[in-house]
Enzyme design. Structure first.
Site, PDB file in Angstrom:
ATOM      1  N   SER A 123      37.718   8.067 -38.079  1.00  0.00           N
ATOM      2  CA  SER A 123      37.379   9.351 -38.706  1.00  0.00           C
ATOM      3  C   SER A 123      38.253   9.612 -39.921  1.00  0.00           C
ATOM      4  CB  SER A 123      37.635  10.513 -37.747  1.00  0.00           C
ATOM      5  OG  SER A 123      37.205  10.242 -36.471  1.00  0.00           O
ATOM      6  N   HIS A 144      31.084   5.442 -40.047  1.00  0.00           N
ATOM      7  CA  HIS A 144      31.512   6.657 -39.341  1.00  0.00           C
ATOM      8  C   HIS A 144      30.283   7.320 -38.722  1.00  0.00           C
ATOM      9  CE1 HIS A 144      33.517  10.885 -39.714  1.00  0.00           C
ATOM     10  NE2 HIS A 144      33.666  10.382 -38.518  1.00  0.00           N
ATOM     11  N   GLU A 156      28.116   7.760 -42.045  1.00  0.00           N
ATOM     12  CA  GLU A 156      28.821   7.764 -43.327  1.00  0.00           C
ATOM     13  C   GLU A 156      29.370   6.342 -43.490  1.00  0.00           C
ATOM     14  OE1 GLU A 156      32.084  10.562 -43.125  1.00  0.00           O
ATOM     15  OE2 GLU A 156      31.833  11.160 -45.202  1.00  0.00           O
TER      16      GLU A 156
HETATM   17  P1  NAD Z   1      37.681   7.514 -26.727  1.00  0.00           P
HETATM   18  O1  NAD Z   1      39.089   7.765 -26.367  1.00  0.00           O
HETATM   19  O2  NAD Z   1      36.587   8.263 -26.051  1.00  0.00           O
HETATM   20  O3  NAD Z   1      37.348   5.952 -26.536  1.00  0.00           O
HETATM   21  C1  NAD Z   1      38.181   4.922 -26.969  1.00  0.00           C
HETATM   22  C2  NAD Z   1      38.014   3.742 -26.028  1.00  0.00           C
HETATM   23  O4  NAD Z   1      38.726   2.626 -26.563  1.00  0.00           O
HETATM   24  C3  NAD Z   1      38.577   3.990 -24.618  1.00  0.00           C
HETATM   25  O5  NAD Z   1      37.585   3.712 -23.646  1.00  0.00           O
HETATM   26  C4  NAD Z   1      39.743   3.006 -24.524  1.00  0.00           C
HETATM   27  O6  NAD Z   1      39.947   2.484 -23.214  1.00  0.00           O
HETATM   28  C5  NAD Z   1      39.288   1.921 -25.487  1.00  0.00           C
HETATM   29  N1  NAD Z   1      40.374   1.042 -25.909  1.00  0.00           N
HETATM   30  C6  NAD Z   1      41.684   1.318 -26.098  1.00  0.00           C
HETATM   31  N2  NAD Z   1      42.345   0.205 -26.453  1.00  0.00           N
HETATM   32  C7  NAD Z   1      41.426  -0.807 -26.484  1.00  0.00           C
HETATM   33  C8  NAD Z   1      41.490  -2.183 -26.774  1.00  0.00           C
HETATM   34  N3  NAD Z   1      42.654  -2.776 -27.086  1.00  0.00           N
HETATM   35  N4  NAD Z   1      40.349  -2.917 -26.703  1.00  0.00           N
HETATM   36  C9  NAD Z   1      39.179  -2.346 -26.359  1.00  0.00           C
HETATM   37  N5  NAD Z   1      39.057  -1.030 -26.075  1.00  0.00           N
HETATM   38  C10 NAD Z   1      40.159  -0.275 -26.137  1.00  0.00           C
HETATM   39  O7  NAD Z   1      37.611   7.716 -28.317  1.00  0.00           O
HETATM   40  P2  NAD Z   1      36.329   8.118 -29.213  1.00  0.00           P
HETATM   41  O8  NAD Z   1      36.222   9.599 -29.263  1.00  0.00           O
HETATM   42  O9  NAD Z   1      35.178   7.289 -28.804  1.00  0.00           O
HETATM   43  O10 NAD Z   1      36.848   7.674 -30.650  1.00  0.00           O
HETATM   44  C11 NAD Z   1      36.865   6.320 -31.059  1.00  0.00           C
HETATM   45  C12 NAD Z   1      36.973   6.251 -32.567  1.00  0.00           C
HETATM   46  O11 NAD Z   1      35.850   6.939 -33.135  1.00  0.00           O
HETATM   47  C13 NAD Z   1      38.219   6.913 -33.147  1.00  0.00           C
HETATM   48  O12 NAD Z   1      38.639   6.189 -34.266  1.00  0.00           O
HETATM   49  C14 NAD Z   1      37.712   8.286 -33.573  1.00  0.00           C
HETATM   50  O13 NAD Z   1      38.474   8.840 -34.621  1.00  0.00           O
HETATM   51  C15 NAD Z   1      36.317   7.935 -34.044  1.00  0.00           C
HETATM   52  N6  NAD Z   1      35.348   9.051 -34.037  1.00  0.00           N
HETATM   53  C16 NAD Z   1      35.319   9.918 -32.984  1.00  0.00           C
HETATM   54  C17 NAD Z   1      34.371  10.955 -32.996  1.00  0.00           C
HETATM   55  C18 NAD Z   1      34.282  11.904 -31.845  1.00  0.00           C
HETATM   56  O14 NAD Z   1      33.684  12.983 -32.035  1.00  0.00           O
HETATM   57  N7  NAD Z   1      34.790  11.600 -30.662  1.00  0.00           N
HETATM   58  C19 NAD Z   1      33.467  11.070 -34.068  1.00  0.00           C
HETATM   59  C20 NAD Z   1      33.519  10.132 -35.108  1.00  0.00           C
HETATM   60  C21 NAD Z   1      34.469   9.120 -35.081  1.00  0.00           C
END
Ligand code: NAD
Length: 288
Positions: A123, A144, A156
């Site tokens: 993000s 994104h 994005e």
């Molecule tokens: P989340 O915490 O729900 O999920 C992340 C996952 O990654 C977890 O299941 C975790 O176990 C896993 N993980 C950690 N280390 C790992 C590794 N070494 N190998 C494989 N998997 C691993 O997070 P999220 O909300 O899904 O966010 C993920 C990314 O997306 C972030 O960069 C966030 O900024 C971005 N993002 C989030 C949103 C949102 O609204 N949640 C929106 C857009 C972008």
């Protein structure tokens, strides 16, 4: 420019909120899709969420039972990366920590051939900086997605300093294949969506702090008067107040403009552990 092949075999790294959603839409779109995470337990939870989401699609007649079965057949979950399976595109969706993402990209760079393109769903972290952790900056890009992925239409697409035209075209065609609208932007802090959204949310936090009106009133004004589907405070609670603070800090630090300074009430709420919906309390309170 040579038209790049539309990706057909996708690896999604990280099976959380975003990774599970991306893997779901990819499997639904007919791509061979692998979803990986650090433990079987997390993968089971992701599969559970995907099944429920597809189930809802069937019960609302958005997809057929055949579509559901085909999507599940296209999906494979595991803790190992599928080396040698012909993966042509990787999307990383692990937590928003530079060091963690950098470590994963360094390992992916070793594990997959130089023709494979990499994308991060970050993000706020610089795509150029993440690309520099690999030896394939021209084949590296930001994609994104928005939460919840199966519903939100936008991707994005963020071009790093060295991203090639072919990689930008491949990422855009992948997004379109997943049923999304791709909009390409340059790699600047917060990209576009967060750069425009966060100052709005921050201004609503200041309005609460200054006692201009309560959260309910501020949200009503923005929804009814500005025609937003959600008020800024409800949206901030949904996104997570810790995430809002992180993004505002990135904008403030990297653009150096005081207009992005995070509102003190936001900092205080994050310190208190009131992170919004996920902790049951933010600007509003949530039952269950
Ligand atoms: P989340 O915490 O729900 O999920 C992340 C996952 O990654 C977890 O299941 C975790 O176990 C896993 N993980 C950690 N280390 C790992 C590794 N070494 N190998 C494989 N998997 C691993 O997070 P999220 O909300 O899904 O966010 C993920 C990314 O997306 C972030 O960069 C966030 O900024 C971005 N993002 C989030 C949103 C949102 O609204 N949640 C929106 C857009 C972008």
């Amino acid at each position: 420019m040579n038209q790049p092949k539309i990706p057909e075999k996708l690896l999604v790294v990280g099976a959380g909120t975003m990774g599970a959603g991306i893997a779901q839409v990819s499997a639904q779109a007919g791509l061979a899709t692998w979803l990986t995470d650090v433990s079987r337990d997390r993968l089971d939870r992701a599969l559970d969420r995907i099944r429920k989401s597809l189930e809802t699609g069937v019960s609302r007649a958005k997809i057929t039972a055949d579509d559901q079965a085909r999507a599940l057949a296209n999906l494979q979950l595991g803790v190992e990366w599928p080396r040698g399976a012909g993966v042509d595109f990787v999307i990383e969706a692990v937590p928003e920590r530079l060091e963690l993402k950098a470590e994963i990209f360094r390992a992916l760079d070793q594990a997959f051939g130089p023709e494979v393109r990499f994308a991060s769903n970050t993000s706020s972290i610089s795509i150029t900086q993440l690309a520099a952790t690999t030896a394939r900056a021209p084949r590296f890009i930001g994609m994104h997605f928005f939460n919840p992925v199966p519903i939100m239409k936008l991707v994005e697409i963020i071009r790093g300093l060295d991203t090639s035209d072919e990689t930008a075209a491949a990422a855009a065609s992948l997004a379109e294949k997943l049923g999304k609208t791709a909009v390409v932007v340059r790699d600047f802090p917060g990209f576009v969506a967060n750069r425009v959204l966060m100052p709005l949310l921050n201004e609503a936090f200041f309005a609460v702090m200054e006692g201009v009106a309560g959260p309910q009133e501020i949200d009503s004004i923005v929804k009814l008067g500005l025609h937003h589907p959600m008020g800024p405070l409800e949206l901030a609670d949904f996104v997570g107040l810790d995430v809002c603070l992180d993004v505002l800090q990135v904008l403030h630090r990297e653009l150096g403009d005081p207009k992005y300074r995070p509102c003190p009430i936001l900092v205080q709420m994050v310190r208190a552990g009131r992170l919004g919906r996920k902790t049951g309390r933010g600007f509003f309170t949530y039952e269950g």
